[in-house]
Design an enzyme around this catalytic site. Structure first.
Site, PDB file in Angstrom:
ATOM      1  N   LYS A 171      10.418  -0.519  17.486  1.00 56.05           N
ATOM      2  CA  LYS A 171      11.104  -1.486  16.525  1.00 56.05           C
ATOM      3  C   LYS A 171       9.717  -1.868  15.533  1.00 56.05           C
ATOM      4  CE  LYS A 171      11.017  -5.794  18.944  1.00 56.05           C
ATOM      5  NZ  LYS A 171      10.217  -6.469  17.801  1.00 56.05           N
ATOM      6  N   ASP A 172       8.720  -1.928  16.066  1.00 57.68           N
ATOM      7  CA  ASP A 172       7.656  -2.609  15.297  1.00 57.68           C
ATOM      8  C   ASP A 172       6.611  -1.207  14.425  1.00 57.68           C
ATOM      9  OD1 ASP A 172       8.086  -5.165  16.056  1.00 57.68           O
ATOM     10  OD2 ASP A 172       6.762  -4.828  17.906  1.00 57.68           O
ATOM     11  N   ARG A 203      16.471  -8.414   8.676  1.00 55.50           N
ATOM     12  CA  ARG A 203      17.608  -7.860   9.098  1.00 55.50           C
ATOM     13  C   ARG A 203      18.612  -8.699   9.641  1.00 55.50           C
ATOM     14  NH1 ARG A 203      19.095  -6.691  14.137  1.00 55.50           N
ATOM     15  NH2 ARG A 203      17.042  -7.384  14.806  1.00 55.50           N
ATOM     16  N   ARG A 204      17.984  -9.623  10.721  1.00 49.82           N
ATOM     17  CA  ARG A 204      18.937 -10.956  11.276  1.00 49.82           C
ATOM     18  C   ARG A 204      19.294 -11.888  10.375  1.00 49.82           C
ATOM     19  NH1 ARG A 204      14.541 -11.238  15.969  1.00 49.82           N
ATOM     20  NH2 ARG A 204      15.358  -9.734  17.451  1.00 49.82           N
ATOM     21  N   ARG A 264       7.347 -17.159  13.428  1.00 54.87           N
ATOM     22  CA  ARG A 264       6.742 -16.041  14.210  1.00 54.87           C
ATOM     23  C   ARG A 264       5.943 -16.610  15.480  1.00 54.87           C
ATOM     24  NH1 ARG A 264       3.996 -12.559  11.368  1.00 54.87           N
ATOM     25  NH2 ARG A 264       3.177 -11.799  13.300  1.00 54.87           N
ATOM     26  N   ARG A 285       8.022 -19.226  20.422  1.00 54.65           N
ATOM     27  CA  ARG A 285       9.378 -19.724  19.594  1.00 54.65           C
ATOM     28  C   ARG A 285      10.256 -20.441  20.433  1.00 54.65           C
ATOM     29  NH1 ARG A 285      10.879 -13.959  16.579  1.00 54.65           N
ATOM     30  NH2 ARG A 285       8.898 -12.973  16.456  1.00 54.65           N
ATOM     31  N   CYS A 333       8.458  -3.316   5.666  1.00 52.09           N
ATOM     32  CA  CYS A 333       8.522  -4.439   6.825  1.00 52.09           C
ATOM     33  C   CYS A 333       9.656  -5.494   6.312  1.00 52.09           C
ATOM     34  CB  CYS A 333       7.339  -5.152   6.968  1.00 52.09           C
ATOM     35  SG  CYS A 333       6.534  -6.022   5.670  1.00 52.09           S
TER      36      CYS A 333
END
Length: 330
Positions: A91-92, A141-142, A159, A165, A262
């Site tokens: 995904k990265d 996206r989220r 981040r 987090r 990105c």
């Protein structure tokens, strides 16, 4: 590959796995090391931890080169021969930056959980959070999907690794009512809690139903090596999970055709249906989730690139590029 050839290749030095310095990345690299050790008993394996640009940056990834900031230094070490393989979360891996010349992904491990979850201090579900509540997420996206469902909520970029987090969420003066995180990441560090709300991956066709369609490559670990290093590439290939590789090819074909960067609010997820076909779902949002296009198609499991291209073409026909360009590129 014969055992003799491989033994000669690593007679005097270990097989070196390049990986980011984070706890999560180390867990994934150790998993790959264990699998490689089983495939080649007796081989010496060394983890080479490499600090990447994103490890020192807490802001917008587009400022420092987008998702390439997760892998640039590792890729340079691979090309330069300082490491033999690299481990990446798919995904990265950016969709608009080619892999370094002479390298390829030799294996994709079997896909893990692709769900996102909402983590709150008291277990309150997304539907019941008070208007104006702040949700922390690092993904456009989220944020787009949250605001499409609950435009009265606010999203704020956050981040750092998962532990950091969570610490920010539980801090006394935290601005966050909750965080949206990948469940697989929480599973890897043993931080899954029964009070976390698992968000459904299926989009039901309207904004009144909660969904969180995953990103391209969600839950998949890729093992990257030099094409010319035949003994290593052949060893790595023994770890490959064929159906996951097919799904990733479909998803990344879509991502490449959309020129996803990105900041792109792009979601894409391929699966194998019970009757043996491949199904793929793709979505592109604008930044606040107020507009989106979607495509759902089926195809031959033996030709995943065709399916990914079909989904991308449909999204482009519906105006996906306007939505992508509106978010700005790195």
């Amino acid at each position: 590959m014969t055992n003799v050839v491989f033994a000669e290749r690593f007679a005097e030095s270990p097989l070196r796995i390049g990986v980011r310095t984070s706890v999560m990345a180390t867990i994934l690299a150790e998993r790959v090391a264990t699998l490689l050790g089983k495939a080649a008993p007796g081989i010496r394996i060394e983890l080479v931890k490499i600090q990447v640009t994103s490890d020192h940056w807490g802001g917008d990834l587009s400022v420092i080169g987008g998702k390439a900031a997760f892998s640039k230094q590792i890729d340079e070490a691979l090309v330069g021969g300082q490491i033999d393989v690299a481990v990446h979360c798919m995904k990265d891996v950016p969709g608009d930056v080619p892999l370094p010349e002479g390298t390829a992904f030799g294996a994709y491990l079997e896909r893990e959980d692709v769900h996102d979850v909402l983590v709150t201090r008291d277990g309150t579900p997304l539907a019941d959070l008070p208007p104006g509540s702040v949700i922390g997420t690092s993904a456009v996206r989220r944020a787009a999907q949250i605001t499409a469902y609950r435009p009265d909520l606010r999203t704020k970029r956050i981040r750092g690794n998962v532990d950091a987090r969570l610490d920010k969420l539980h801090a006394k003066d935290s601005p966050y009512a909750g965080l949206v995180l990948a469940r697989v990441g929480l599973q890897r560090i043993g931080a899954v809690d029964e009070h976390q709300e698992v968000l459904p991956v299926e989009f039901q066709g309207d904004k009144s139903t909660l969904s969180m369609v995953p990103p391209v490559g969600a839950g998949v670990v890729g093992v990257h090596a030099r094409v010319a290093d035949a003994p290593v590439m052949q060893l790595v290939n023994q770890l490959n999970h064929p159906s996951t590789a097919a799904h990733i090819l479909a998803e990344r074909t879509m991502l490449h055709m959309l020129r996803g960067h990105c900041n792109s609010p792009i979601a894409g997820y391929a699966t194998t249906t019970p009757d043996g076909q491949m199904a793929m779902f793709g979505m592109v949002f604008n930044q606040d989730g107020s507009a989106f296009v979607r495509s759902h198609a089926w195809g031959d499991l033996g030709d995943p690139a065709i399916l990914g291209a079909r989904v991308a073409a449909d999204l482009l026909h519906q105006g996906a590029m306007k939505l992508i360009d509106a978010t700005g590129r790195s």
